[in-house]
Write a protein that holds these residues in place. Structure first.
Motif, PDB file in Angstrom:
ATOM      1  N   PHE A 197       0.823  -1.206   0.000  1.00  0.00           N
ATOM      2  CA  PHE A 197       0.000   0.000   0.000  1.00  0.00           C
ATOM      3  C   PHE A 197       0.859   1.258   0.000  1.00  0.00           C
ATOM      4  O   PHE A 197       0.581   2.217  -0.737  1.00  0.00           O
ATOM      5  N   GLY A 198       1.911   1.258   0.812  1.00  0.00           N
ATOM      6  CA  GLY A 198       2.779   2.431   0.879  1.00  0.00           C
ATOM      7  C   GLY A 198       3.444   2.730  -0.450  1.00  0.00           C
ATOM      8  O   GLY A 198       3.575   3.900  -0.849  1.00  0.00           O
ATOM      9  N   GLU A 199       3.851   1.686  -1.160  1.00  0.00           N
ATOM     10  CA  GLU A 199       4.463   1.866  -2.470  1.00  0.00           C
ATOM     11  C   GLU A 199       3.448   2.433  -3.458  1.00  0.00           C
ATOM     12  O   GLU A 199       3.782   3.303  -4.272  1.00  0.00           O
ATOM     13  N   TYR A 200       2.209   1.918  -3.395  1.00  0.00           N
ATOM     14  CA  TYR A 200       1.163   2.427  -4.273  1.00  0.00           C
ATOM     15  C   TYR A 200       0.917   3.910  -4.006  1.00  0.00           C
ATOM     16  O   TYR A 200       0.763   4.713  -4.933  1.00  0.00           O
ATOM     17  N   LEU A 201       0.896   4.275  -2.720  1.00  0.00           N
ATOM     18  CA  LEU A 201       0.658   5.664  -2.326  1.00  0.00           C
ATOM     19  C   LEU A 201       1.793   6.562  -2.823  1.00  0.00           C
ATOM     20  O   LEU A 201       1.558   7.650  -3.365  1.00  0.00           O
ATOM     21  N   LYS A 202       3.019   6.091  -2.666  1.00  0.00           N
ATOM     22  CA  LYS A 202       4.176   6.876  -3.103  1.00  0.00           C
ATOM     23  C   LYS A 202       4.184   7.049  -4.619  1.00  0.00           C
ATOM     24  O   LYS A 202       4.505   8.140  -5.129  1.00  0.00           O
TER      25      LYS A 202
ATOM     26  N   ILE B  30      -2.598  16.169   6.647  1.00  0.00           N
ATOM     27  CA  ILE B  30      -1.968  15.293   7.640  1.00  0.00           C
ATOM     28  C   ILE B  30      -0.519  15.701   7.802  1.00  0.00           C
ATOM     29  O   ILE B  30       0.023  16.490   7.019  1.00  0.00           O
ATOM     30  N   GLU B  31       0.138  15.172   8.841  1.00  0.00           N
ATOM     31  CA  GLU B  31       1.544  15.478   9.082  1.00  0.00           C
ATOM     32  C   GLU B  31       2.411  14.758   8.060  1.00  0.00           C
ATOM     33  O   GLU B  31       2.108  13.652   7.619  1.00  0.00           O
ATOM     34  N   GLN B  32       3.554  15.434   7.716  1.00  0.00           N
ATOM     35  CA  GLN B  32       4.481  14.812   6.768  1.00  0.00           C
ATOM     36  C   GLN B  32       5.055  13.523   7.338  1.00  0.00           C
ATOM     37  O   GLN B  32       5.229  12.538   6.616  1.00  0.00           O
ATOM     38  N   SER B  33       5.327  13.524   8.629  1.00  0.00           N
ATOM     39  CA  SER B  33       5.902  12.334   9.265  1.00  0.00           C
ATOM     40  C   SER B  33       4.922  11.160   9.190  1.00  0.00           C
ATOM     41  O   SER B  33       5.326   9.999   9.012  1.00  0.00           O
ATOM     42  N   TYR B  34       3.636  11.449   9.304  1.00  0.00           N
ATOM     43  CA  TYR B  34       2.619  10.395   9.225  1.00  0.00           C
ATOM     44  C   TYR B  34       2.535   9.850   7.795  1.00  0.00           C
ATOM     45  O   TYR B  34       2.422   8.638   7.573  1.00  0.00           O
ATOM     46  N   LEU B  35       2.621  10.773   6.805  1.00  0.00           N
ATOM     47  CA  LEU B  35       2.605  10.346   5.414  1.00  0.00           C
ATOM     48  C   LEU B  35       3.821   9.477   5.111  1.00  0.00           C
ATOM     49  O   LEU B  35       3.719   8.482   4.380  1.00  0.00           O
ATOM     50  N   SER B  36       4.977   9.834   5.724  1.00  0.00           N
ATOM     51  CA  SER B  36       6.183   9.030   5.531  1.00  0.00           C
ATOM     52  C   SER B  36       5.995   7.615   6.080  1.00  0.00           C
ATOM     53  O   SER B  36       6.407   6.631   5.461  1.00  0.00           O
ATOM     54  N   LYS B  37       5.344   7.508   7.246  1.00  0.00           N
ATOM     55  CA  LYS B  37       5.083   6.182   7.813  1.00  0.00           C
ATOM     56  C   LYS B  37       4.129   5.384   6.931  1.00  0.00           C
ATOM     57  O   LYS B  37       4.279   4.163   6.787  1.00  0.00           O
ATOM     58  N   LEU B  38       3.156   6.066   6.323  1.00  0.00           N
ATOM     59  CA  LEU B  38       2.238   5.382   5.426  1.00  0.00           C
ATOM     60  C   LEU B  38       2.970   4.847   4.192  1.00  0.00           C
ATOM     61  O   LEU B  38       2.735   3.717   3.751  1.00  0.00           O
TER      62      LEU B  38
ATOM     63  N   ASP C  96       4.193  18.547   0.143  1.00  0.00           N
ATOM     64  CA  ASP C  96       3.069  19.004  -0.678  1.00  0.00           C
ATOM     65  C   ASP C  96       1.851  18.097  -0.476  1.00  0.00           C
ATOM     66  O   ASP C  96       0.721  18.562  -0.249  1.00  0.00           O
ATOM     67  N   ALA C  97       2.078  16.784  -0.583  1.00  0.00           N
ATOM     68  CA  ALA C  97       0.977  15.832  -0.465  1.00  0.00           C
ATOM     69  C   ALA C  97       0.390  15.852   0.935  1.00  0.00           C
ATOM     70  O   ALA C  97      -0.837  15.771   1.102  1.00  0.00           O
ATOM     71  N   ALA C  98       1.241  15.962   1.959  1.00  0.00           N
ATOM     72  CA  ALA C  98       0.742  15.984   3.326  1.00  0.00           C
ATOM     73  C   ALA C  98      -0.128  17.212   3.564  1.00  0.00           C
ATOM     74  O   ALA C  98      -1.176  17.135   4.219  1.00  0.00           O
ATOM     75  N   THR C  99       0.306  18.338   3.024  1.00  0.00           N
ATOM     76  CA  THR C  99      -0.462  19.568   3.185  1.00  0.00           C
ATOM     77  C   THR C  99      -1.832  19.451   2.515  1.00  0.00           C
ATOM     78  O   THR C  99      -2.865  19.819   3.089  1.00  0.00           O
TER      79      THR C  99
ATOM     80  N   GLY D 200       3.694  14.566  -9.213  1.00  0.00           N
ATOM     81  CA  GLY D 200       4.833  15.485  -9.130  1.00  0.00           C
ATOM     82  C   GLY D 200       4.913  16.238  -7.813  1.00  0.00           C
ATOM     83  O   GLY D 200       5.445  17.359  -7.777  1.00  0.00           O
ATOM     84  N   TRP D 201       4.406  15.652  -6.747  1.00  0.00           N
ATOM     85  CA  TRP D 201       4.378  16.310  -5.451  1.00  0.00           C
ATOM     86  C   TRP D 201       5.466  15.747  -4.542  1.00  0.00           C
ATOM     87  O   TRP D 201       5.824  14.567  -4.613  1.00  0.00           O
ATOM     88  N   THR D 202       5.951  16.625  -3.685  1.00  0.00           N
ATOM     89  CA  THR D 202       6.848  16.175  -2.613  1.00  0.00           C
ATOM     90  C   THR D 202       5.995  15.695  -1.449  1.00  0.00           C
ATOM     91  O   THR D 202       4.773  15.898  -1.420  1.00  0.00           O
TER      92      THR D 202
END
Length: 236
Positions: A3-8, A27-35, A20-23, A15-17
């Motif tokens: 799932f995380g790979e699909y999300l990434k 949600i928090e960027q750190s949470y998006l990184s964990k996802l 950008d996507a977290a904003t 074309g988002w960092t």
């Protein structure tokens, strides 16, 4: 795919960092990184935010993500609904393969059984001959006199010769071969008279099986039916 790979991959397509996507998802960027690294899985609310922000297609996600990962996402209503739909579709397809296999086995067995009704083989056929058609009022041995040549000295020579020539002209010798023994001779009624058939011999002939053609398609259907069962068993 996880799932995380699909999300990434989806974020990269846009074309988002990560910030950008977290904003955009709120949600928090750190949470998006964990996802994205598979250390965490979204809740119902977070998943809906990701769907809105990244325009995720749940059906495509369910088709691409590994089953083990989907189990971790099964608490999400949209994912669970697509999983149930896919499972129902797979069961329906499996049933169709089973029904097709059963029908093929029944049809194949019927054709093989039909082929066993008449196996053919050697049989005796009887040969009968007939010299010609006997007209009404004539004796049964009317053609027996065609070989008699009257003597010129006989007073009715001309009449007897004419009668013999007329009989010779009517000779229509035919031969038939039949599987039934009908005695030394038998009579056949015809519109213009009758024929006397005399037995002249018998011989063994090879009679083909009437329904022998059913063996090949019968075995083919049985093999196909077993193949349908195998496919239904191997389907995930």
């Amino acid at each position: 795919m996880q799932f995380g790979e699909y999300l990434k991959n989806r974020r990269t397509e846009l074309g988002w960092t990560q910030p950008d996507a977290a904003t955009k998802a709120g949600i928090e960027q750190s949470y998006l990184s964990k996802l994205e690294t598979g250390k965490s899985f979204p809740s119902q609310e977070v998943y809906q935010r990701l769907v809105t922000a990244l325009t995720l297609d749940t059906e495509a996600l369910v088709a691409a993500v590994e089953p083990a990962e989907l189990d971790r996402l099964s608490d999400i209503a949209a994912v669970r609904q697509h999983l149930l739909q896919r499972e129902h579709g797979m069961r329906s397809t499996t049933r169709r393969w089973l029904y097709a296999g059963l029908a093929a086995l029944v049809a194949g067995g019927a054709l093989i059984g039909l082929a066993q009704i008449d196996r053919g083989g050697a049989a005796t056929h009887y040969t009968y001959q007939s010299s010609g058609v006997i007209l009404p009022g004539e004796s049964l041995d009317v053609f027996g006199g065609v070989d008699d040549t009257p003597a010129p000295s006989e007073p009715d020579y001309a009449d007897r010769l004419a009668t013999r020539d007329a009989l010779i002209a009517r000779i229509d010798e035919q031969t038939i071969s039949i599987p039934d023994m009908r005695g030394p001779s038998f009579t056949e009624s015809l519109p213009q008279g009758r024929r006397i058939w005399a037995l002249v011999g018998a011989n063994a002939v090879l009679v083909p099986a009437r329904f022998g053609w059913g063996l090949v398609p019968g075995f083919a259907l049985i093999i196909g039916g077993l193949g349908c069962f195998f496919i239904s068993w191997r389907r995930p």
